[in-house]
Design a protein around this motif. Structure first.
Motif, PDB file in Angstrom:
ATOM      1  N   GLY A 102       0.381  11.297   8.157  1.00  0.00           N
ATOM      2  CA  GLY A 102       0.323  12.245   7.046  1.00  0.00           C
ATOM      3  C   GLY A 102       0.495  11.630   5.676  1.00  0.00           C
ATOM      4  O   GLY A 102       0.659  12.363   4.699  1.00  0.00           O
ATOM      5  N   ARG A 103       0.406  10.340   5.552  1.00  0.00           N
ATOM      6  CA  ARG A 103       0.520   9.669   4.249  1.00  0.00           C
ATOM      7  C   ARG A 103      -0.886   9.525   3.681  1.00  0.00           C
ATOM      8  O   ARG A 103      -1.453   8.436   3.617  1.00  0.00           O
ATOM      9  CB  ARG A 103       1.247   8.336   4.437  1.00  0.00           C
ATOM     10  CG  ARG A 103       2.669   8.555   4.888  1.00  0.00           C
ATOM     11  CD  ARG A 103       3.495   7.365   5.318  1.00  0.00           C
ATOM     12  NE  ARG A 103       3.058   6.036   5.039  1.00  0.00           N
ATOM     13  CZ  ARG A 103       3.159   5.040   5.940  1.00  0.00           C
ATOM     14  NH1 ARG A 103       3.642   5.246   7.147  1.00  0.00           N
ATOM     15  NH2 ARG A 103       2.767   3.825   5.606  1.00  0.00           N
ATOM     16  N   ASP A 104      -1.447  10.674   3.287  1.00  0.00           N
ATOM     17  CA  ASP A 104      -2.862  10.774   2.955  1.00  0.00           C
ATOM     18  C   ASP A 104      -3.290   9.931   1.758  1.00  0.00           C
ATOM     19  O   ASP A 104      -4.347   9.290   1.803  1.00  0.00           O
ATOM     20  CB  ASP A 104      -3.237  12.241   2.722  1.00  0.00           C
ATOM     21  CG  ASP A 104      -3.055  13.092   3.966  1.00  0.00           C
ATOM     22  OD1 ASP A 104      -3.072  12.531   5.085  1.00  0.00           O
ATOM     23  OD2 ASP A 104      -2.885  14.311   3.824  1.00  0.00           O
ATOM     24  N   THR A 105      -2.522   9.917   0.698  1.00  0.00           N
ATOM     25  CA  THR A 105      -2.902   9.153  -0.492  1.00  0.00           C
ATOM     26  C   THR A 105      -2.929   7.663  -0.185  1.00  0.00           C
ATOM     27  O   THR A 105      -3.882   6.960  -0.540  1.00  0.00           O
ATOM     28  CB  THR A 105      -1.934   9.450  -1.655  1.00  0.00           C
ATOM     29  OG1 THR A 105      -1.961  10.853  -1.918  1.00  0.00           O
ATOM     30  CG2 THR A 105      -2.318   8.686  -2.906  1.00  0.00           C
ATOM     31  N   GLU A 106      -1.900   7.191   0.502  1.00  0.00           N
ATOM     32  CA  GLU A 106      -1.848   5.777   0.886  1.00  0.00           C
ATOM     33  C   GLU A 106      -3.003   5.440   1.821  1.00  0.00           C
ATOM     34  O   GLU A 106      -3.679   4.418   1.655  1.00  0.00           O
ATOM     35  CB  GLU A 106      -0.510   5.481   1.566  1.00  0.00           C
ATOM     36  CG  GLU A 106      -0.340   4.039   1.984  1.00  0.00           C
ATOM     37  CD  GLU A 106       0.974   3.785   2.714  1.00  0.00           C
ATOM     38  OE1 GLU A 106       1.161   2.627   3.149  1.00  0.00           O
ATOM     39  OE2 GLU A 106       1.798   4.708   2.872  1.00  0.00           O
ATOM     40  N   ALA A 107      -3.252   6.315   2.795  1.00  0.00           N
ATOM     41  CA  ALA A 107      -4.335   6.087   3.747  1.00  0.00           C
ATOM     42  C   ALA A 107      -5.686   6.030   3.049  1.00  0.00           C
ATOM     43  O   ALA A 107      -6.515   5.168   3.369  1.00  0.00           O
ATOM     44  CB  ALA A 107      -4.338   7.179   4.818  1.00  0.00           C
ATOM     45  N   ALA A 108      -5.914   6.920   2.097  1.00  0.00           N
ATOM     46  CA  ALA A 108      -7.195   6.941   1.385  1.00  0.00           C
ATOM     47  C   ALA A 108      -7.439   5.612   0.667  1.00  0.00           C
ATOM     48  O   ALA A 108      -8.548   5.074   0.713  1.00  0.00           O
ATOM     49  CB  ALA A 108      -7.240   8.106   0.399  1.00  0.00           C
ATOM     50  N   GLY A 109      -6.416   5.089   0.038  1.00  0.00           N
ATOM     51  CA  GLY A 109      -6.547   3.796  -0.638  1.00  0.00           C
ATOM     52  C   GLY A 109      -6.824   2.666   0.335  1.00  0.00           C
ATOM     53  O   GLY A 109      -7.678   1.801   0.088  1.00  0.00           O
TER      54      GLY A 109
END
Length: 171
Positions: free
Chosen positions: A129-136
């Motif tokens: 659920g760490r979406d921002t980090e995952a997107a990067g």
């Protein structure tokens, strides 16, 4: 066979090779084949068995005096993939980071295993659920695949699909 989705056939070939290599006492090569067997098992969604084969491969590598420095990165990458399949993303992230650390020390930045480990790392982060980090991480990984292997490579396509799946749908 893996690329063609023929995982059951690949499993049998790998099991036969493991048996042959056991008879010959070639632990390092048996470890490498066990990692291919683990890939076949993951392709069949048999993640516990895949994880067991990764552990056996690590043991094979540990017994071999002339093991390659990258062998442990392959095992850590295999473990990360199996752990993701088992729904254990925190453990998968740790295994992917282990693989990345080894790859950084042994291989160049564009090595396929480093990029595969980076892909698994991003997926593990996303699964937590760490979406921002995952997107990067997904964007950087896709760019690295694209730069190193081009648009038609299966790794590049998998990275693009993961990036697309993680993109907000808007509306």
């Amino acid at each position: 066979m893996h690329g063609q989705g023929r995982h059951e056939e690949a499993e049998q070939v790998a099991r036969d090779a493991v048996a042959d290599l056991t008879r010959l006492g070639l632990d390092r090569f048996r470890g490498t084949v066990r990692l291919n067997l683990a890939r076949s098992l993951r392709g069949q969604r048999r993640f516990e068995e895949a994880l067991a084969q990764v552990a056996a491969a690590r043991a094979d590598f540990a017994r071999e005096r002339d093991a390659e420095p990258g062998d442990d990165s392959a095992a850590a990458t295999g473990a990360a993939a199996a752990l993701l399949g088992l729904g254990r993303p925190a453990e998968a992230e740790a295994a992917a980071v282990e693989a990345l650390d080894i790859c950084r020390a042994v291989f160049g930045p564009a090595h396929h295993r480093r990029l595969e480990a980076g892909h698994l790392h991003a997926l593990a982060v996303a699964a937590q659920g760490r979406d921002t980090e995952a997107a990067g991480l997904l964007a950087a990984n896709h760019e690295a695949w694209l730069a190193a292997f081009g648009a038609g490579h299966p790794g590049t396509e998998a990275a693009a699909a993961a990036l697309s799946a993680a993109a907000p749908t808007g509306g």
